[in-house]
Design an enzyme around this catalytic site. Structure first.
Site, PDB file in Angstrom:
ATOM      1  N   SER A 170      65.792  28.728  45.188  1.00 40.02           N
ATOM      2  CA  SER A 170      65.052  27.735  45.412  1.00 40.02           C
ATOM      3  C   SER A 170      65.963  26.591  45.816  1.00 40.02           C
ATOM      4  O   SER A 170      67.009  26.426  45.502  1.00 40.02           O
ATOM      5  CB  SER A 170      64.147  27.234  44.341  1.00 40.02           C
ATOM      6  N   ASN A 230      62.878  38.832  44.238  1.00 38.34           N
ATOM      7  CA  ASN A 230      61.912  37.760  44.249  1.00 38.34           C
ATOM      8  C   ASN A 230      61.179  37.191  43.188  1.00 38.34           C
ATOM      9  O   ASN A 230      60.607  35.946  43.153  1.00 38.34           O
ATOM     10  CB  ASN A 230      60.849  38.380  45.234  1.00 38.34           C
ATOM     11  N   ILE A 259      56.705  26.462  49.834  1.00 40.80           N
ATOM     12  CA  ILE A 259      55.995  27.132  50.435  1.00 40.80           C
ATOM     13  C   ILE A 259      54.626  27.587  50.057  1.00 40.80           C
ATOM     14  O   ILE A 259      54.435  27.469  48.783  1.00 40.80           O
ATOM     15  CB  ILE A 259      56.735  28.674  50.338  1.00 40.80           C
ATOM     16  N   TYR A 273      63.715  25.456  35.418  1.00 43.36           N
ATOM     17  CA  TYR A 273      63.698  26.294  36.682  1.00 43.36           C
ATOM     18  C   TYR A 273      65.067  25.826  37.593  1.00 43.36           C
ATOM     19  O   TYR A 273      65.588  26.728  38.278  1.00 43.36           O
ATOM     20  CB  TYR A 273      62.363  25.810  37.439  1.00 43.36           C
ATOM     21  N   ASP A 324      59.457  44.790  33.948  1.00 47.17           N
ATOM     22  CA  ASP A 324      59.819  43.529  33.434  1.00 47.17           C
ATOM     23  C   ASP A 324      61.297  43.497  33.911  1.00 47.17           C
ATOM     24  O   ASP A 324      61.897  44.226  33.060  1.00 47.17           O
ATOM     25  CB  ASP A 324      59.742  43.246  31.893  1.00 47.17           C
ATOM     26  N   ARG A 371      51.211  39.420  44.038  1.00 49.13           N
ATOM     27  CA  ARG A 371      50.156  38.540  44.375  1.00 49.13           C
ATOM     28  C   ARG A 371      49.736  38.086  45.796  1.00 49.13           C
ATOM     29  O   ARG A 371      50.455  38.518  46.597  1.00 49.13           O
ATOM     30  CB  ARG A 371      50.672  37.235  43.640  1.00 49.13           C
TER      31      ARG A 371
HETATM   32  P1  NDP Z   1      54.693  34.133  42.786  1.00 49.55           P
HETATM   33  O1  NDP Z   1      54.392  33.494  41.367  1.00 49.55           O
HETATM   34  O2  NDP Z   1      53.723  34.766  43.354  1.00 49.55           O
HETATM   35  O3  NDP Z   1      55.830  35.366  42.407  1.00 49.55           O
HETATM   36  C1  NDP Z   1      56.541  35.588  41.387  1.00 49.55           C
HETATM   37  C2  NDP Z   1      56.321  36.915  41.089  1.00 49.55           C
HETATM   38  O4  NDP Z   1      57.083  37.196  39.730  1.00 49.55           O
HETATM   39  C3  NDP Z   1      54.739  37.076  40.363  1.00 49.55           C
HETATM   40  O5  NDP Z   1      54.447  38.419  40.960  1.00 49.55           O
HETATM   41  C4  NDP Z   1      55.050  37.672  38.944  1.00 49.55           C
HETATM   42  O6  NDP Z   1      54.251  38.628  38.411  1.00 49.55           O
HETATM   43  C5  NDP Z   1      56.427  38.164  38.991  1.00 49.55           C
HETATM   44  N1  NDP Z   1      57.088  37.942  37.663  1.00 49.55           N
HETATM   45  C6  NDP Z   1      57.003  36.872  36.599  1.00 49.55           C
HETATM   46  N2  NDP Z   1      57.661  37.512  35.577  1.00 49.55           N
HETATM   47  C7  NDP Z   1      58.346  38.800  35.855  1.00 49.55           C
HETATM   48  C8  NDP Z   1      58.961  39.652  35.132  1.00 49.55           C
HETATM   49  N3  NDP Z   1      59.536  39.336  34.005  1.00 49.55           N
HETATM   50  N4  NDP Z   1      59.336  40.712  35.582  1.00 49.55           N
HETATM   51  C9  NDP Z   1      59.108  40.890  36.801  1.00 49.55           C
HETATM   52  N5  NDP Z   1      58.311  40.239  37.777  1.00 49.55           N
HETATM   53  C10 NDP Z   1      57.839  38.983  37.065  1.00 49.55           C
HETATM   54  O7  NDP Z   1      55.308  32.817  43.286  1.00 49.55           O
HETATM   55  P2  NDP Z   1      55.825  32.955  45.102  1.00 49.55           P
HETATM   56  O8  NDP Z   1      55.369  34.023  45.951  1.00 49.55           O
HETATM   57  O9  NDP Z   1      55.331  31.313  45.176  1.00 49.55           O
HETATM   58  O10 NDP Z   1      57.323  33.084  44.729  1.00 49.55           O
HETATM   59  C11 NDP Z   1      58.325  33.929  44.970  1.00 49.55           C
HETATM   60  C12 NDP Z   1      59.679  33.457  44.744  1.00 49.55           C
HETATM   61  O11 NDP Z   1      60.139  32.383  45.577  1.00 49.55           O
HETATM   62  C13 NDP Z   1      60.112  32.857  43.096  1.00 49.55           C
HETATM   63  O12 NDP Z   1      61.339  33.579  43.076  1.00 49.55           O
HETATM   64  C14 NDP Z   1      59.903  31.576  43.530  1.00 49.55           C
HETATM   65  O13 NDP Z   1      60.668  30.865  42.472  1.00 49.55           O
HETATM   66  C15 NDP Z   1      60.647  31.289  44.734  1.00 49.55           C
HETATM   67  N6  NDP Z   1      60.239  29.999  45.392  1.00 49.55           N
HETATM   68  C16 NDP Z   1      58.952  29.690  45.644  1.00 49.55           C
HETATM   69  C17 NDP Z   1      58.660  28.409  46.215  1.00 49.55           C
HETATM   70  C18 NDP Z   1      57.151  28.044  46.595  1.00 49.55           C
HETATM   71  O14 NDP Z   1      57.009  26.803  46.996  1.00 49.55           O
HETATM   72  N7  NDP Z   1      56.163  28.803  46.565  1.00 49.55           N
HETATM   73  C19 NDP Z   1      59.702  27.679  46.246  1.00 49.55           C
HETATM   74  C20 NDP Z   1      61.015  27.886  46.076  1.00 49.55           C
HETATM   75  C21 NDP Z   1      61.338  29.170  45.602  1.00 49.55           C
HETATM   76  P3  NDP Z   1      52.827  38.122  37.802  1.00 49.55           P
HETATM   77  O15 NDP Z   1      52.116  37.158  38.657  1.00 49.55           O
HETATM   78  O16 NDP Z   1      52.059  39.394  37.671  1.00 49.55           O
HETATM   79  O17 NDP Z   1      53.100  37.559  36.477  1.00 49.55           O
END
Ligand code: NDP
Length: 283
Positions: free
Chosen positions: A175, A119, A221, A188, A92, A29
């Site tokens: 998180s 991640n 974040i 979550y 996946d 993303r």
């Molecule tokens: P994003 O949603 O951009 O990142 C999550 C990614 O995981 C997406 O690219 C999504 O792909 C992918 N994903 C979802 N399901 C699957 C699956 N089954 N297999 C493989 N990939 C999958 O969010 P962030 O960048 O904000 O978050 C990144 C990490 O940081 C996460 O683990 C989140 O929990 C953690 N985090 C984020 C916080 C924040 O404030 N942003 C705070 C605390 C933790 P797609 O979009 O194509 O479905």
């Protein structure tokens, strides 16, 4: 939420990961932590394997649509511009065959992988309700991706690392929610608490192989993941709870990943570090 350029070089290139190969899940993303991690690892000299999902063709935001963003392919192009190699895979993480295929492609492509960054996580969606209203299928989906997915990636990756015989590093993006808990996000929070527990167990099991396993616990974040609430709501939460007075950037998390996976982090394992502007202290 809006953010600056997630790939912005806030630190000079160090070369501290030269010769290493890293795999980052969920890195496609545009405004995301995964993109910033991939860029920071590349800036540190690592080749990078990036995983996206079958949702990758669907733009999540107007910026993604308007700029022709191509998910992991766009991030891979940025990595190559930084001077290291990148390959992409659709994965996946909750599907064991998919995990096996991705890891075997990555190990074959580069002849080995040294670093795994777990991640990926389920999107914030219909799981944000009280437990009494939470669909069991929704609970299962969040746990399946966040916990089972992290487990599967870690298990199969660690096996390969043991076979390689020269150590390695896993960083789980957990998180702060996994430490604090909060209303209306039980699945979550439970999944992220369990990721910290998995981190501890694996660190103890794999230390003898010089494989280090750590977690990072980001607070708020600024990524598109948080666009489901208005900016004003986040601003109030930050003013009330974050001593440093701002949301973190994706780069704030990425910088910690680069440190932990480098030789500078060589005596650190089994930890769950908060990257949160001081929101939670002591633990
Ligand atoms: P994003 O949603 O951009 O990142 C999550 C990614 O995981 C997406 O690219 C999504 O792909 C992918 N994903 C979802 N399901 C699957 C699956 N089954 N297999 C493989 N990939 C999958 O969010 P962030 O960048 O904000 O978050 C990144 C990490 O940081 C996460 O683990 C989140 O929990 C953690 N985090 C984020 C916080 C924040 O404030 N942003 C705070 C605390 C933790 P797609 O979009 O194509 O479905």
């Amino acid at each position: 939420m809006t953010a600056g350029d997630a790939t912005r070089a806030e630190t000079p290139p160090t070369g501290r990961l030269s010769g290493k190969v890293a795999l980052v899940t969920g890195a496609g993303r545009m405004r995301s932590i995964g993109r910033a991690i991939a860029a920071e690892l590349a800036r540190s000299g690592a080749d990078v394997v990036l995983t996206g999902t079958s949702n990758s063709a669907q733009p999540r935001t107007d910026e993604e649509r308007d700029s022709g963003w191509r998910d992991v392919e766009s991030v891979a192009a940025e990595v190559r511009e930084l001077g290291t190699r990148a390959v992409t895979a659709v994965t996946d993480i909750a599907d064991e065959d998919s995990v096996r295929n991705t890891l075997s492609t990555a190990f074959k492509e580069f002849g080995g992988v040294d670093i795994l960054v777990n991640n990926a996580a389920a999107a914030r969606a219909e799981d944000r309700v009280p437990v009494t209203d939470l669909d069991t299928d929704v609970w299962d989906r969040v746990l399946r991706i966040n916990l089972r997915g992290t487990f599967l990636m870690s298990k199969h990756f660690a096996r390969q690392l043991v076979d390689q015989g020269h150590g390695g590093s896993i960083v789980n993006i957990s998180s702060l929610a996994g430490k604090l808990g909060s209303a209306n996000s039980s699945a979550y929070c439970a999944s992220k608490a369990a990721v910290q527990s998995l981190t501890s167990s694996m660190a103890q099991e794999l230390g003898g192989e010089q494989i280090r396993v750590n977690a990072l616990c980001p607070g708020i974040i600024s990524t598109s993941r948080l666009d489901d609430l208005p900016q004003s709501t986040w601003a109030k939460i930050i003013a009330d709870r974050v001593p440093l007075g701002r949301a973190g950037s994706a780069h704030d998390v990425a910088a910690a990943v680069a440190f932990l996976t480098s030789d500078e982090g060589r005596w650190i394992t089994g930890q769950s570090w908060n990257i949160d502007g001081g929101q939670l202290t002591i633990r």
